[in-house]
Design a protein around this motif. Sequence first.
Motif, short mmCIF file in Angstrom:
data_model
loop_
_atom_site.label_atom_id
_atom_site.label_comp_id
_atom_site.label_asym_id
_atom_site.label_seq_id
_atom_site.Cartn_x
_atom_site.Cartn_y
_atom_site.Cartn_z
N LYS A 189 0.84 -1.20 0.00
CA LYS A 189 0.00 0.00 0.00
C LYS A 189 0.88 1.26 0.00
N ILE A 190 0.52 2.17 -0.87
CA ILE A 190 1.16 3.50 -0.86
C ILE A 190 0.06 4.53 -0.61
N GLY A 191 0.26 5.38 0.39
CA GLY A 191 -0.74 6.41 0.68
C GLY A 191 -0.22 7.79 0.29
N ILE A 192 -1.07 8.55 -0.37
CA ILE A 192 -0.72 9.95 -0.69
C ILE A 192 -1.79 10.83 -0.05
N PHE A 193 -1.36 11.66 0.88
CA PHE A 193 -2.31 12.47 1.65
C PHE A 193 -2.09 13.94 1.33
N SER A 194 -3.01 14.48 0.54
CA SER A 194 -2.87 15.89 0.13
C SER A 194 -3.68 16.77 1.05
N ARG A 195 -3.29 18.03 1.13
CA ARG A 195 -4.07 18.98 1.93
C ARG A 195 -5.04 19.67 0.99
N VAL A 196 -6.32 19.53 1.27
CA VAL A 196 -7.34 20.14 0.42
C VAL A 196 -8.15 21.14 1.22
N ALA A 197 -8.84 21.99 0.50
CA ALA A 197 -9.62 23.04 1.16
C ALA A 197 -10.71 22.44 2.04
N LYS A 198 -11.06 23.18 3.10
CA LYS A 198 -12.18 22.72 3.93
C LYS A 198 -13.52 23.11 3.31
N GLY A 199 -13.55 24.22 2.58
CA GLY A 199 -14.80 24.65 1.95
C GLY A 199 -15.05 26.12 2.16
N VAL A 200 -16.07 26.43 2.95
CA VAL A 200 -16.44 27.84 3.20
C VAL A 200 -15.96 28.21 4.60
N ILE A 201 -15.12 29.24 4.66
CA ILE A 201 -14.56 29.68 5.95
C ILE A 201 -15.22 30.99 6.36
N LEU A 202 -15.70 31.01 7.59
CA LEU A 202 -16.18 32.28 8.17
C LEU A 202 -15.03 32.89 8.96
N ALA A 203 -14.62 34.10 8.58
CA ALA A 203 -13.53 34.81 9.28
C ALA A 203 -14.14 35.99 10.02
N ILE A 204 -13.92 36.03 11.34
CA ILE A 204 -14.43 37.17 12.14
C ILE A 204 -13.25 37.83 12.83
N SER A 205 -13.12 39.14 12.65
CA SER A 205 -11.94 39.83 13.21
C SER A 205 -12.37 40.85 14.26
N PRO A 206 -11.42 41.23 15.17
CA PRO A 206 -11.71 42.23 16.21
C PRO A 206 -11.36 43.63 15.72
N PHE A 207 -11.65 44.62 16.58
CA PHE A 207 -11.44 46.01 16.14
C PHE A 207 -9.97 46.41 16.11
N ASN A 208 -9.11 45.75 16.93
CA ASN A 208 -7.82 46.38 17.24
C ASN A 208 -6.76 46.23 16.15
N TYR A 209 -6.87 45.17 15.33
CA TYR A 209 -5.99 45.02 14.16
C TYR A 209 -6.89 44.71 12.96
N PRO A 210 -7.63 45.71 12.48
CA PRO A 210 -8.68 45.41 11.51
C PRO A 210 -8.15 44.94 10.15
N PHE A 211 -6.91 45.23 9.87
CA PHE A 211 -6.32 44.84 8.59
C PHE A 211 -5.53 43.54 8.77
N ASN A 212 -4.63 43.55 9.74
CA ASN A 212 -3.74 42.39 9.94
C ASN A 212 -4.52 41.13 10.30
N LEU A 213 -5.41 41.25 11.27
CA LEU A 213 -6.08 40.04 11.75
C LEU A 213 -7.18 39.59 10.79
N ALA A 214 -7.57 40.47 9.87
CA ALA A 214 -8.51 40.04 8.81
C ALA A 214 -7.73 39.25 7.75
N LEU A 215 -6.66 39.84 7.25
CA LEU A 215 -5.93 39.20 6.14
C LEU A 215 -5.16 37.97 6.60
N ALA A 216 -4.83 37.90 7.89
CA ALA A 216 -4.17 36.69 8.41
C ALA A 216 -5.10 35.47 8.32
N LYS A 217 -6.38 35.73 8.12
CA LYS A 217 -7.34 34.63 7.93
C LYS A 217 -7.71 34.50 6.45
#
Length: 471
Positions: free
Chosen positions: A132-160
Amino acid sequence: MKEYKALINGEFINNGEWLEVLDPFKNEVAGKVTALKAEDIEHAFKSARAAQESWEKTDLVKRIELLHNFRNVLLKNKDEIAAVMTSEISKSLKDSLTEVVRTVELIDFTLEEAKRMEPLSMTGEGMGAKNKIGIFSRVAKGVILAISPFNYPFNLALAKIVPALVMGNTVVFKPATAGSLVGALIGELSIQANFPKGIFNVVTGRGREIGDIITTNKEIDMISFTGSVSIGNNIKEKGSSKDLVLELGGKDPALVLDDLDLHNYAKQIVDGAFGYSGQRCTAIKRVITTNKIADKLVPLLIDNINKLTVGSPYENKDITPVIDQKSADFIKGLVDDAKTKKAKILVGNKFEKNLIWPTLIDNVTLDMKVAWEEPFGPILPIIRIEDINEMIKISNDSNFGLQASVFCKDISLAIQVSKKIKTGTVNINGKSQRGPDCFPFLGIKDSGQGVQGVKESLISMTRYHGIVINY
Ligand code: NAP
Ligand code: G3H
């Protein structure tokens, strides 16, 4: 004053309802965003779902190319983004610009790392299954909900947003209301960067009104949330996705164990406690040290605090108003409680509406709220304790577990103490901080679950898909 529409399925939407975002310094409307209704939110998730399959099928190099183009558009508009940020969260212009540039660097790193998300391949030989040979790829989970706080509105948004998209997910993004002008602007700039319809949607409106509607949507495959413990826990209880990354609050201690480099320690502590007026999850939120060290450290802390300028974010003052009056009242409550219980207020304790002068509180005891609660403002308590084990105990008795600092020239003692501290990260001889953004970032206990970072975010926003070849 600009009105920003929400972004759903590549179109700017306004249903006639506007939500005013206040400038915390000028106390006037900085801009307006759309207050979405339940049906608009449903539309956003349906659009993200519809776009996901073809986006994931798009070659990785094409996805990187598009996101690189987006990165260029963001960089080109850095001054506008920073100005909008300053207007809605009172982060100084200088620091707002630093946040934008820092984030562009994070995007570069993330896009590079995405190229290296190689599949895991192995044989079953070690378990007696050599055919047996296994190949395990990383695939997308699907739809991601990203919620960010007020204090780093750019960084913590784009980090997601960026790791989610580059790995083939689509995104519904809910910015904090204070911070939603930047959030909506990110949406506008994504259209300038020619994002395909539906891969990135920006939904705006007050969390207390639409939060539960957003987090319980059935299309969500994963939620990545950064914000307070109470909202994080609410999402854990009610949210539709079991797949959850939470980055929450902190009560980061600074343990000062010796007096061998107090000038440097004092500078680090003041930077760590008062940067962006203490409104950083990773801010130093308590100093724990001995009487002997405190007696020498305190005058140096005061010297450094006295150098901090207070006032307008537009004039790049160090200490600017906290996000709103409710926050200021909460912070004042913590200072008043400490004062009533006989703490010594050494500097500060001056409040003008939501502008708070940097405040140093000495002789804080464990019955005071400020010893345990996260103020998210420019106040710093000092707890005097003689015994190192007791210092570690007080650090660990907190419900929070984000970061800590240990100041000590004896590196082996510093490491021994660090190993006993129950936080995601311990910084030796430096302030607590998330940056550089390539480091894994995590909180334990009430401070969160899951890990962010560069590689860690790419991993958390994907799952394995295995193919096993039998021969
Ligand atoms: P918050 O009040 O918890 O809000 C965070 C986000 O949640 C905002 O977008 C908010 O939208 C939204 N929200 C509100 N109610 C919701 C609900 N019922 N369901 C879903 N979402 C909801 O936090 P904040 O005041 O913006 O940020 C400060 C806190 O975040 C501090 O505790 C800080 O330590 C923490 N933080 C942690 C990290 C970390 O990485 N560990 C980083 C930064 C900040 P609205 O603004 O519209 O209410
Ligand atoms: O507020 C939380 C941010 O992630 C803090 O980032 O520690 O690098 O300023 P920083």
